[in-house]
Scaffold this motif. Structure first.
Motif, PDB file in Angstrom:
ATOM      1  N   SER A 153      -7.618   5.530 -12.269  1.00 45.65           N
ATOM      2  CA  SER A 153      -6.451   6.409 -11.963  1.00 45.65           C
ATOM      3  C   SER A 153      -6.337   7.437 -12.954  1.00 45.65           C
ATOM      4  N   PRO A 154      -5.664   8.677 -12.876  1.00 45.45           N
ATOM      5  CA  PRO A 154      -5.269   9.377 -13.844  1.00 45.45           C
ATOM      6  C   PRO A 154      -4.380   8.684 -14.918  1.00 45.45           C
ATOM      7  N   SER A 155      -4.568   9.094 -16.338  1.00 41.48           N
ATOM      8  CA  SER A 155      -3.713   8.454 -17.312  1.00 41.48           C
ATOM      9  C   SER A 155      -2.143   8.888 -16.895  1.00 41.48           C
ATOM     10  N   GLY A 156      -1.331   7.948 -17.279  1.00 41.99           N
ATOM     11  CA  GLY A 156       0.151   8.363 -16.863  1.00 41.99           C
ATOM     12  C   GLY A 156       0.621   7.782 -15.671  1.00 41.99           C
ATOM     13  N   ASP A 157      -0.317   7.369 -14.556  1.00 39.11           N
ATOM     14  CA  ASP A 157       0.385   6.887 -13.401  1.00 39.11           C
ATOM     15  C   ASP A 157       0.963   5.779 -13.327  1.00 39.11           C
ATOM     16  N   GLU A 158       1.983   5.340 -12.817  1.00 39.11           N
ATOM     17  CA  GLU A 158       2.465   3.939 -12.590  1.00 39.11           C
ATOM     18  C   GLU A 158       1.563   2.790 -12.306  1.00 39.11           C
ATOM     19  N   ASN A 211      -8.451   7.808  -2.323  1.00 42.85           N
ATOM     20  CA  ASN A 211      -7.109   7.682  -2.442  1.00 42.85           C
ATOM     21  C   ASN A 211      -7.235   6.178  -1.552  1.00 42.85           C
ATOM     22  N   ILE A 248      -2.993   5.161  -3.706  1.00 41.68           N
ATOM     23  CA  ILE A 248      -3.481   5.314  -5.282  1.00 41.68           C
ATOM     24  C   ILE A 248      -4.529   6.124  -5.370  1.00 41.68           C
ATOM     25  N   ASN A 249      -4.313   7.427  -6.245  1.00 38.37           N
ATOM     26  CA  ASN A 249      -5.600   8.335  -6.275  1.00 38.37           C
ATOM     27  C   ASN A 249      -6.295   7.864  -7.658  1.00 38.37           C
ATOM     28  N   ASP A 252      -2.136   1.730 -13.096  1.00 35.87           N
ATOM     29  CA  ASP A 252      -3.402   1.902 -13.917  1.00 35.87           C
ATOM     30  C   ASP A 252      -4.352   0.974 -13.334  1.00 35.87           C
TER      31      ASP A 252
END
Length: 152
Positions: free
Chosen positions: A126-131, A97, A101-102, A133
């Motif tokens: 970052s995981p896909s779909g996060d605001e 983190n 931002i993870n 990238d």
């Protein structure tokens, strides 16, 4: 002869897996690190320049030559998600983190047979779909250049 070689290889791999660590030789080391980033927020690309560093250091303590799960502490904001040991390498899962931002990823370390060189690759995304990238790739290459020099 072949079954004996296969058994020896399996025993070495099992020993490495139990150890959960690898090491390099003590001495004077030259290490380069290259960091690359791909970042966007809301679809807009954020330009973060690549970084390159090079160091020359004496590694004379056991802690300085050991590669294990404790290395995750170097990455502030990260924790280990597990270790997969190999005969001449170590893969460490990462969950981080950074200021909200993870990101997840892995740190992959390989050491040469003579333990006088290593390579490391660290991947974070970052995981896909996060605001936001975020993806980064860090490449570290080190080699032992000799014995440590006495302070002058």
């Amino acid at each position: 002869m072949r079954p004996a070689l296969t058994l020896a290889t399996l025993l070495l791999a099992a020993a490495a897996a139990q150890a959960q660590s690898i090491s390099v030789n003590k001495g004077q080391w030259s290490v380069t690190q290259d960091m690359y980033y791909e970042v966007s927020a809301g679809g807009e690309v954020i330009d973060i320049p690549a970084e390159h560093t090079a160091i020359e250091e004496c590694w004379s303590l056991d802690e300085e030559v050991l590669i294990d799960e404790s290395m995750v502490e170097m990455f502030e904001g990260c924790v280990s998600t597990g270790v997969n040991a190999k005969q001449f390498g170590l893969d460490i899962g990462l969950s981080c983190n950074f200021d909200g931002i993870n990101v997840d990823g892995a740190a992959l370390f390989s050491v040469s047979h003579g333990r006088d060189s290593f390579a490391a690759q660290i991947y974070l995304a970052s995981p896909s779909g996060d605001e936001i990238d975020f993806q980064s790739h860090i490449l570290m290459i080190g080699h032992r250049t000799g014995t440590c020099q006495a302070p002058g």
